[in-house]
Design a protein around this motif. Structure first.
Motif, PDB file in Angstrom:
ATOM      1  N   GLY A 137       6.728  -7.957   0.689  1.00  0.00           N
ATOM      2  CA  GLY A 137       7.099  -6.543   0.598  1.00  0.00           C
ATOM      3  C   GLY A 137       8.454  -6.351  -0.067  1.00  0.00           C
ATOM      4  N   LEU A 185       5.595  -5.952   5.579  1.00  0.00           N
ATOM      5  CA  LEU A 185       4.902  -4.698   5.241  1.00  0.00           C
ATOM      6  C   LEU A 185       4.285  -4.013   6.461  1.00  0.00           C
ATOM      7  N   TYR A 193       1.161   0.327   8.285  1.00  0.00           N
ATOM      8  CA  TYR A 193       2.285  -0.012   7.414  1.00  0.00           C
ATOM      9  C   TYR A 193       3.601   0.404   8.071  1.00  0.00           C
ATOM     10  N   LEU A 197       8.045   1.679   3.855  1.00  0.00           N
ATOM     11  CA  LEU A 197       7.282   1.825   2.610  1.00  0.00           C
ATOM     12  C   LEU A 197       7.181   3.289   2.191  1.00  0.00           C
ATOM     13  N   LEU A 203       4.624   3.198  -0.507  1.00  0.00           N
ATOM     14  CA  LEU A 203       3.295   3.287   0.111  1.00  0.00           C
ATOM     15  C   LEU A 203       2.206   3.725  -0.871  1.00  0.00           C
TER      16      LEU A 203
END
Length: 463
Positions: A137, A185, A193, A197, A203
């Motif tokens: 991530g 993540l 999630y 994000l 996202l």
């Protein structure tokens, strides 16, 4: 002659890229291995040759279709984790496939954790020890801040298995086994999630989630085979065990890393566990798998070379060395008298500090090495056993064939049944099993894994 229904599995490791065809009994009927020359990214760091990988998929399909005895029913992919392919609206890669061993910029890492909480708290939430680019991530975060023009063009960040699936399906998806693998993540408490994000507008760059056991249609006209969404290799290797055994178990998967996997332990990770390299995976059905890691395979190779050189022996000798229970008992007593567990130093080798002149011969030194390794392994595996009743330990990979390791491990866990497990190509078989219902007309097989039992009861010795 009737055609044989088969599934093709691309098993992509860092070194070897393998193609297998399995029949409906999960027997290998065709295989091929390739290696590609690495290329370099814009910083000169080595990375996977994405063009070679992509072309090999199409070349392999053409080769399969030439074999008229096979009826291709499905294709699926498993690859190493923590690797993103950044694609634009047309599915064209925008960057090289960056290597997860590439150093992470210190300032950027500090900026991230200053914004989203201290490292320990964030690691607990995402079940991801702080690992730089191995937290995939943070690779997308890096792209946003270091290459903003490319980030603007980014349609989706696809983990490598899903990119390979896209090549044949034309559909861009995400898969939980890749997302739930020390990526930073996934919020394991919320089962979604992590909020960072959305805060970073990342996202929308994540493709829609697809179940690991679902399939997509092939994009090629005139073909009828289905395409799996792809899997992270560690999660794929666990599937044959989940299919074959329903009593709670721990799998110790051994190779360069020794990874203890407990798919029946859903307890949250503690700060101590994270400090000692514990993490969570998501298995193909979506539930967490508690895991702990040791670098023992690498350490074993280094120390065996040291023993062989000191005693003027060939390292090959240690592949088949027999377990000596009397010697092991004597050395274990001495080890217990002199050992002190150093907090947070689980990954450090005790044997590395030993003077080989203290041993009368190489057999004694080798047994001490294995005692030290199994002591580490016991601590590591106990992290995933904590708070969860398990009846069996399965060991696969290199150490499953090591008589000394297996006997010592059984003695370390006398309350559990300890088995050496062997099966050909567990990762590839698991990748095929994940979409069994989509291509295979037969029931799931129950003879995939061979087991050898090791007793944890101390044998009476004539002294």
């Amino acid at each position: 002659m009737a055609q044989i229904p088969v599934i093709a599995v691309f098993d992509v490791g860092k070194t070897n890229k393998k193609l297998f065809l399995f029949d409906e009994n999960y027997k290998i009927v065709f295989e091929r291995t390739a290696r590609f020359m690495e290329t370099h990214d814009e910083d000169g760091d080595p990375c996977e040759n994405l063009d070679s990988l992509r072309l090999s998929v199409f070349d392999s399909l053409r080769e399969i279709f030439k074999h008229k005895e096979f009826d291709l029913k499905a294709v699926n992919f498993s690859t190493y984790g923590a690797s993103f392919v950044y694609v634009d609206e047309d599915g064209t890669p925008l960057t090289p496939l960056y290597n997860y061993l590439k150093p992470y910029p210190t300032e950027l890492g500090r900026q991230f954790y200053d914004t989203y909480g201290d490292e320990a708290k964030f690691a607990r939430e995402t079940a991801s020890p702080v690992l730089g680019n191995l937290n995939s991530g943070l690779q997308v975060y890096r792209l946003k801040y270091q290459q903003p023009e490319i980030f603007k063009k980014l349609k989706y960040a696809l983990h490598l298995p899903q990119y390979m699936s896209y090549l044949l399906s034309g559909q861009m998806v995400s898969d939980l086994t890749s997302i739930g693998c020390h990526t930073a993540l996934w919020d394991f408490g919320k089962n979604d999630y992590h909020q960072w994000l959305a805060a970073e507008a990342i996202l929308p760059k994540m493709a829609p989630l697809k179940a690991s056991d679902s399939v997509l249609s092939s994009v090629f006209p005139g073909t009828t085979f289905c395409v799996g969404a792809g899997l992270h290799d560690s999660s794929a290797a666990l599937i044959p065990y989940l299919v074959s055994f329903h009593m709670p178990f721990v799998l110790i998967s051994t190779g360069t890393w020794s990874i203890s996997l407990n798919p029946f332990n859903q307890t949250p990770l503690t700060a101590d566990e994270l400090k000692n390299d514990c993490l969570n995976y998501l298995q193909y059905k979506g539930s967490p798998v508690k895991a702990s890691r040791l670098f023992t395979g690498y350490e074993y190779e280094q120390q065996v070379k040291r023993i062989a050189a000191h005693f003027n022996q060939d390292v090959i000798r240690y592949r088949t060395i027999n377990y000596d229970p009397v010697l092991a008992a004597k050395l274990s007593t001495q080890t217990a008298l002199h050992s002190q567990k150093q907090d947070g130093e689980l990954q450090k080798s005790a044997f590395e500090q030993r003077d080989l002149n203290d041993f009368s011969n190489d057999t004694e030194a080798y047994h001490q090495l294995m005692i030290d390794i199994v002591n580490q392994q016991t601590i590591s595996t106990n992290y995933v056993l904590e708070g969860c009743k398990v009846q069996r330990i399965f060991v696969d990979g290199g150490f499953s064939k090591n008589s000394v390791f297996m006997h010592l491990l059984a003695l370390a866990f006398p309350q559990l049944e300890v088995f050496a497990a062997s099966m050909a190509q567990a990762t590839a078989v698991g990748t095929a099993l994940a979409i069994h219902q989509a291509w295979n007309s037969k029931t799931l097989p129950h003879d995939l894994i061979e087991l050898k039992y090791y007793s944890g009861v101390k044998e009476k010795q004539e002294l």
